[in-house]
Design a protein around this motif. Structure first.
Motif, mmCIF file in Angstrom:
data_model
loop_
_atom_site.group_PDB
_atom_site.id
_atom_site.type_symbol
_atom_site.label_atom_id
_atom_site.label_comp_id
_atom_site.label_asym_id
_atom_site.label_seq_id
_atom_site.Cartn_x
_atom_site.Cartn_y
_atom_site.Cartn_z
ATOM 1 N N LEU A 128 0.837 -1.196 0.000
ATOM 2 C CA LEU A 128 0.000 0.000 0.000
ATOM 3 C C LEU A 128 0.879 1.257 0.000
ATOM 4 N N ALA A 129 0.250 2.443 0.108
ATOM 5 C CA ALA A 129 0.986 3.680 0.353
ATOM 6 C C ALA A 129 1.488 3.641 1.792
ATOM 7 N N VAL A 130 2.812 3.666 1.975
ATOM 8 C CA VAL A 130 3.391 3.458 3.305
ATOM 9 C C VAL A 130 3.017 4.586 4.266
ATOM 10 N N GLY A 131 3.137 5.833 3.818
ATOM 11 C CA GLY A 131 2.840 6.954 4.697
ATOM 12 C C GLY A 131 1.406 6.949 5.206
ATOM 13 N N ARG A 132 0.472 6.700 4.334
ATOM 14 C CA ARG A 132 -0.935 6.677 4.760
ATOM 15 C C ARG A 132 -1.229 5.478 5.650
ATOM 16 N N THR A 133 -0.525 4.371 5.402
ATOM 17 C CA THR A 133 -0.690 3.211 6.282
ATOM 18 C C THR A 133 -0.118 3.528 7.657
ATOM 19 N N LEU A 134 1.003 4.220 7.696
ATOM 20 C CA LEU A 134 1.588 4.625 8.965
ATOM 21 C C LEU A 134 0.603 5.507 9.739
ATOM 22 N N VAL A 135 -0.045 6.438 9.036
ATOM 23 C CA VAL A 135 -1.061 7.278 9.674
ATOM 24 C C VAL A 135 -2.173 6.422 10.271
ATOM 25 N N ALA A 136 -2.639 5.443 9.507
ATOM 26 C CA ALA A 136 -3.723 4.587 9.977
ATOM 27 C C ALA A 136 -3.313 3.767 11.194
ATOM 28 N N VAL A 137 -2.083 3.245 11.196
ATOM 29 C CA VAL A 137 -1.586 2.474 12.341
ATOM 30 C C VAL A 137 -1.501 3.376 13.572
ATOM 31 N N LEU A 138 -0.991 4.596 13.403
ATOM 32 C CA LEU A 138 -0.872 5.522 14.528
ATOM 33 C C LEU A 138 -2.234 5.901 15.092
ATOM 34 N N GLU A 139 -3.138 6.297 14.210
ATOM 35 C CA GLU A 139 -4.422 6.806 14.704
ATOM 36 C C GLU A 139 -5.310 5.703 15.265
ATOM 37 N N ASN A 140 -5.285 4.532 14.647
ATOM 38 C CA ASN A 140 -6.119 3.447 15.161
ATOM 39 C C ASN A 140 -5.536 2.809 16.408
ATOM 40 N N GLY A 141 -4.203 2.927 16.599
ATOM 41 C CA GLY A 141 -3.569 2.309 17.760
ATOM 42 C C GLY A 141 -3.255 3.268 18.881
ATOM 43 N N GLN A 142 -3.683 4.531 18.763
ATOM 44 C CA GLN A 142 -3.329 5.536 19.768
ATOM 45 C C GLN A 142 -3.979 5.252 21.119
ATOM 46 N N ASN A 143 -3.251 5.648 22.158
ATOM 47 C CA ASN A 143 -3.728 5.502 23.528
ATOM 48 C C ASN A 143 -3.791 6.876 24.195
ATOM 49 N N ALA A 144 -4.500 6.943 25.306
ATOM 50 C CA ALA A 144 -4.716 8.223 25.985
ATOM 51 C C ALA A 144 -3.411 8.858 26.445
ATOM 52 N N ASP A 145 -2.399 8.042 26.763
ATOM 53 C CA ASP A 145 -1.125 8.577 27.259
ATOM 54 C C ASP A 145 -0.177 8.994 26.137
ATOM 55 N N GLY A 146 -0.624 8.932 24.890
ATOM 56 C CA GLY A 146 0.200 9.335 23.764
ATOM 57 C C GLY A 146 0.993 8.214 23.133
ATOM 58 N N SER A 147 0.927 7.030 23.715
ATOM 59 C CA SER A 147 1.599 5.875 23.121
ATOM 60 C C SER A 147 0.738 5.282 22.010
ATOM 61 N N VAL A 148 1.323 4.369 21.248
ATOM 62 C CA VAL A 148 0.602 3.702 20.164
ATOM 63 C C VAL A 148 0.858 2.202 20.249
ATOM 64 N N PRO A 160 7.284 -8.495 14.815
ATOM 65 C CA PRO A 160 8.555 -9.103 14.384
ATOM 66 C C PRO A 160 9.411 -8.154 13.540
ATOM 67 N N TYR A 161 8.769 -7.263 12.777
ATOM 68 C CA TYR A 161 9.493 -6.313 11.936
ATOM 69 C C TYR A 161 10.038 -5.145 12.753
ATOM 70 N N MET A 162 9.539 -5.015 13.992
ATOM 71 C CA MET A 162 9.985 -3.939 14.885
ATOM 72 C C MET A 162 10.957 -4.453 15.946
ATOM 73 N N GLY A 163 11.496 -5.657 15.732
ATOM 74 C CA GLY A 163 12.445 -6.215 16.698
ATOM 75 C C GLY A 163 11.821 -6.520 18.036
ATOM 76 N N GLY A 164 10.527 -6.851 18.046
ATOM 77 C CA GLY A 164 9.838 -7.189 19.282
ATOM 78 C C GLY A 164 9.119 -6.027 19.928
ATOM 79 N N ILE A 165 9.303 -4.814 19.434
ATOM 80 C CA ILE A 165 8.604 -3.655 19.987
ATOM 81 C C ILE A 165 7.135 -3.727 19.619
ATOM 82 N N ASP A 166 6.253 -3.656 20.621
ATOM 83 C CA ASP A 166 4.812 -3.718 20.345
ATOM 84 C C ASP A 166 4.099 -2.413 20.649
ATOM 85 N N THR A 167 4.838 -1.446 21.219
ATOM 86 C CA THR A 167 4.238 -0.161 21.569
ATOM 87 C C THR A 167 5.231 0.959 21.318
ATOM 88 N N LEU A 168 4.761 2.026 20.682
ATOM 89 C CA LEU A 168 5.587 3.216 20.528
ATOM 90 C C LEU A 168 5.321 4.120 21.722
#
Length: 424
Positions: free
Chosen positions: A385-405, A413-421
């Motif tokens: 897909l379009a990577v930038g727009r997918t990144l937007v969708a991942v950020l906005e759909n995964g956002q939490n009240a404390d500002g994490s995602v 697995p592609y993030m080296g085990g990181i599951d939260t930004l």
């Protein structure tokens, strides 16, 4: 590009199809050029034939001692040698005029494409996923993602508006999304490619961006162009070729930067990543036979949908109306992802069947089994897909009240085990 023979056969049907796209009738003007060109061509061919016959007759007359006839024939040949170049130049100019007129016309819509003027007339085909319910007010990504490494201010200082500078975990997420998408398309049977990012005029003409949409592109000082999408490079891989049947269907994919001037987007999506001058995209291109192109269109759309489903992103599939399709498309599906910050669906992929429209412009052909004649191929393209727009969708759909995602599990697995930004 359109087949002049079809316009000659049924000009009314051609104009009716153009009318469905909101275009003015064109058959009369094109056929007038065509008739003039054919008349000149006939005169030129008759003149060439007469020149050849007269040249042969000179020798015969000389052999018979008829010097008067020989001199008359020589004079005729000399006159033809003077007039033929002018006819040849006129024929060449009319051929180019006809080609230019045909090249300016958009592709004709498929019969099942709905009539309409703009995006408001597109038809929803299906939906997948349920938008998340938030127990806080969902934000748009420019309002919380800078703390995660999305830096618009630095990019603006370096390059101006509509650029972004990504750092740390955000840069890694962008890279992870591209790698994940390529792996998904590999499983779907697409061959990964690394195509040129700079192309010649002919390549952009072949896929339909030139000459009409030059203002949407970036041109370099050596008269090349930065690609607006890898569709240009990948589709032109069969330019001026007769493709072996054994190589069909040809399914190609590439992750590349894309460059667009966004000339017609002044004031639109000025915040965030939705509309950038430079962005990454995984492109899908298929080259196939006319009989297989409709099925391939569905297959490519499903391949793009599979990425959204794997990332657990709600989306809807739209069939574009005649007034909202791209210049080269005969039928297009848009996939629109749910963005909770905007509380709406936004386009994240367009998958188009171009029929033989691009192949005619590129002279890309194949020879059907058992046939001595070649036919034009069918080409298809879309985002996967379009990577930038997918990144937007991942950020906005995964956002939490404390500002994490919270990231989709498929990306961990592609993030080296990181599951939260986490905010810096």
């Amino acid at each position: 590009m359109h087949d002049i023979r079809l316009i000659r056969t049924d000009p009314a049907a051609f104009d009716a199809a153009l009318a469905r796209r909101g275009a003015e009738p064109a058959s009369s003007a094109i056929l007038a050029i065509d008739e003039q060109r054919r008349e000149v061509q006939t005169k030129m061919q008759e003149g060439q034939s007469r020149r050849n016959d007269a040249s042969k007759a000179i020798g015969k007359a000389m052999g018979q001692g008829d010097t008067g006839a020989a001199e008359a024939l020589k004079a005729e040949v000399a006159k033809l040698k003077e007039t033929l170049p002018a006819l040849e130049a006129e024929e060449k100019a009319l051929t180019q005029k006809q080609a230019d007129a045909l090249a300016a016309l958009p592709n004709l819509p498929a019969e099942d494409v709905p009539m309409g003027e703009d995006e408001n007339d597109n038809v929803e085909v299906s939906r997948w996923g349920t938008p998340r319910s938030f127990d806080f007010e969902a934000k748009e990504h420019p309002d919380f993602a800078p703390a995660l490494g999305l830096d618009f201010e630095t990019a603006a200082q370096i390059s101006g508006a509509r650029f972004v500078f990504m750092r740390g975990q955000m840069a890694r997420l962008n890279r992870a999304l591209g790698a994940f998408m390529l792996d998904m398309q590999d499983k779907a049977g697409f061959t990964e490619c690394v195509p040129p990012l700079l192309v010649k005029d002919e390549a952009l003409f072949g896929t339909g961006q030139l000459p009409k949409f030059a203002e949407d592109l970036f041109r370099t000082t050596d008269d090349r162009w930065l690609i607006p999408t890898a569709e240009v490079s990948l589709t032109n891989a069969v330019r001026e070729q007769i493709v072996d049947n054994a190589a069909l269907p040809m399914k190609l994919t590439a992750l590349t930067p894309c460059f667009r001037s966004e000339a017609g987007a002044a004031g639109k999506d000025t915040r965030g990543l939705i509309r950038q001058h430079q962005f990454d995209k995984v492109e899908l291109v298929a080259i196939t036979t006319p009989e297989a192109s409709e099925a391939m269109h569905e297959e490519m759309t499903a391949a793009a949908e599979a990425v959204l489903q794997a990332l657990e992103l709600p989306y809807r599939k739209m069939l574009l109306c005649t007034g909202d399709m791209g210049f080269s498309a005969r039928k297009t599906y848009d996939l629109e992802v749910w963005l909770p910050g905007q509380n709406t669906y936004r386009e994240i992929s367009s998958i188009s069947n171009c029929g033989d429209f691009q192949a005619r412009r590129m002279n890309a052909r194949f020879k059907p089994e058992g046939s001595k004649k070649t036919e034009f191929l069918h080409t298809l393209n879309g985002s996967g897909l379009a990577v930038g727009r997918t990144l937007v969708a991942v950020l906005e759909n995964g956002q939490n009240a404390d500002g994490s995602v919270t990231l989709p599990s498929a990306l961990v697995p592609y993030m080296g085990g990181i599951d939260t930004l986490e905010p810096a």
